[in-house]
Design an enzyme around this catalytic site. Structure first.
Site, PDB file in Angstrom:
ATOM      1  N   GLY A 339       0.838  -1.203   0.000  1.00 49.38           N
ATOM      2  CA  GLY A 339       0.000   0.000   0.000  1.00 49.38           C
ATOM      3  C   GLY A 339       0.872   1.251   0.000  1.00 49.38           C
ATOM      4  N   GLU A 363      21.516  -5.860 -21.406  1.00 45.68           N
ATOM      5  CA  GLU A 363      21.932  -7.059 -22.152  1.00 45.68           C
ATOM      6  C   GLU A 363      20.853  -7.496 -23.150  1.00 45.68           C
ATOM      7  OE1 GLU A 363      24.316 -10.016 -20.340  1.00 45.68           O
ATOM      8  OE2 GLU A 363      24.981  -8.686 -18.736  1.00 45.68           O
TER       9      GLU A 363
END
Ligand SMILES: Cc1cc2nc3c(=O)[nH]c(=O)nc-3n(C[C@H](O)[C@H](O)[C@H](O)COP(=O)(O)OP(=O)(O)OC[C@H]3O[C@@H](n4cnc5c(N)ncnc54)[C@H](O)[C@@H]3O)c2cc1C
Length: 379
Positions: A339, A363
């Protein structure tokens, strides 16, 4: 088929986890906020063999397997994905490139100090105008007698500032396209090589990322790494293995985020009960635990195949694609389960949420992984 880790692998996981919990966790927030590369933990990483994980012992490494490598990267990423990224780039890009394509003399001179952790490695493929389209690079290397002269610049280089040994790709024959790219080993401090702008990043902030500039940088001819014109082809092989490391990093990050969410869900109460008693929260936990196991299996399969020799282009891309995308979901759910507390720095959720985005970019982006996978399917 045996899916169980060996006793040695269980022991390896326990020892890296203990190290990460005691030596790294207390500093994670401070390194992130200061964008500090923790050179002070490099001797401890080296002591555990984490800077030469897959390098054979004769070259100063730990001589472990690709599966063991995944376990190490996973356990570091579970606590600090930024440090895990640095360890993965040092091992999986720079040291791996020298190991795979270096001459015996290059291995003795450059690989041994890398594997022992005496020197930190960097690897430069990406440029400001060529990332996914890496073969479109502009940095050039021209032969001048007993030297190569480098001109150009590299962008987003992990350890561009703190590294000591860099493998860099440069164009040696522009007319030959991807077959006109070669790899070179350059030592930081070589005249004409300077670190450029340090990037101020969203996440992975303990990992050093910067530009590297080459201006008439002269290096001895014997710093050519691999055959002239084979640099790009070799790079693709390095990335096949490197992507397994990013997949492992993603699995570890997802595991860390999932564990933080599980813990919080059992502590936090709403409507007079722990929020873990609500089915909406339970399903998030169940889905993440299941996806993480799936990603781990894909990652270990790629690593297992690498250990048996041969190319793993398809398996590496599948593992990297899936693991990074489920890690994004795990980090997102971790914030959601926290939350409002997921949005502030008192809990680890917001850092996982920032760090994780790199896994779908570095990558090779998710789009590039899908392209590689589709190319294999359509062959
Ligand atoms: C923290 C960090 C560390 C890094 N470390 C290194 C390092 O150590 N060494 C190194 O060389 N690089 C490194 N990189 C660079 C990284 O590998 C690149 O950022 C990545 O490959 C993407 O390239 P780009 O940023 O130029 O994006 P682009 O290539 O410009 O892509 C932009 C968007 O277009 C999409 N796109 C591009 N081409 C296609 C296509 N054909 N089909 C569909 N979509 C496409 C991409 O998927 C992306 O969504 C690092 C990056 C970061 C952020």
């Amino acid at each position: 088929m045996d899916f169980r880790p060996s006793e040695d692998q269980e022991l390896l996981r326990r020892s890296i986890r203990e190290f990460a919990e005691t030596e790294i966790r207390p500093h994670v927030r401070e390194w992130d906020e200061a964008q500090h590369f923790p050179s002070e933990v490099v001797p401890a990483l080296a002591g555990l063999g984490l800077l030469g994980i897959q390098i054979p012992e004769e070259y100063g490494g730990a001589g472990l397997s690709a599966v063991d490598y995944c376990i190490c990267i996973e356990e570091l990423a579970r606590v600090d994905p930024g440090l895990a990224l640095s360890v993965a780039a040092h091992n999986g890009l720079c040291a791996a490139h020298v190991m795979m394509f270096g001459t015996e003399e290059q291995k003795r001179t450059f690989l041994v100090p890398l594997a022992r952790g005496e020197k930190i490695g960097a690897w430069g493929l990406t440029e400001s105008t060529s990332g996914s389209d890496a073969a479109g690079m502009r940095t050039s290397a021209v032969r001048a007698g007993a030297c190569w002269v480098l001109n150009g610049s590299k962008t987003f280089t992990t350890h561009g500032r703190v590294g000591h040994i860099m493998v860099t790709m440069a164009v040696t024959d522009r007319a030959a396209g991807a077959k006109g790219i070669s790899a070179f080993i350059v030592e930081h401090g070589t005249p004409g090589m300077t670190p450029g702008k340090k990037e101020d990043k969203l996440g992975m902030r303990a990992s050093d990322t910067s530009e590297v500039l080459f201006e008439n940088c002269r290096i001895p001819a014997d710093r050519l790494l691999g055959e002239e014109g084979q640099g790009f082809v070799n790079t693709m092989q390095v990335l096949d293995a490197g992507r397994i490391g990013i997949a492992a990093l993603s699995v570890g990050l997802a595991q860390g985020a999932y564990e933080a969410a599980l813990r919080y869900a059992q502590e936090r109460e709403a409507f007079g009960k722990p929020i873990s008693s609500f089915q909406a929260i339970q399903w998030k936990l169940a889905d993440n635990a299941t996806r993480i196991e799936g990603a781990r299996l894909l990652t270990y399969r790629a690593a297992y195949l690498k250990d048996r020799g041969g190319r793993t282009t398809l398996e590496s891309s599948m593992a990297k694609l899936y693991a990074s995308e489920i890690a994004v979901k795990a980090a997102d759910d971790c914030v959601q389960i926290h939350g409002g507390y997921g949005f502030v720095k008192d809990y680890p959720a917001e850092k996982f949420f920032r760090d994780v985005k790199l896994t779908t970019i570095g990558e090779g982006t998710s789009e590039i992984q899908r392209l590689v996978i589709a190319r294999h399917l359509l062959q």
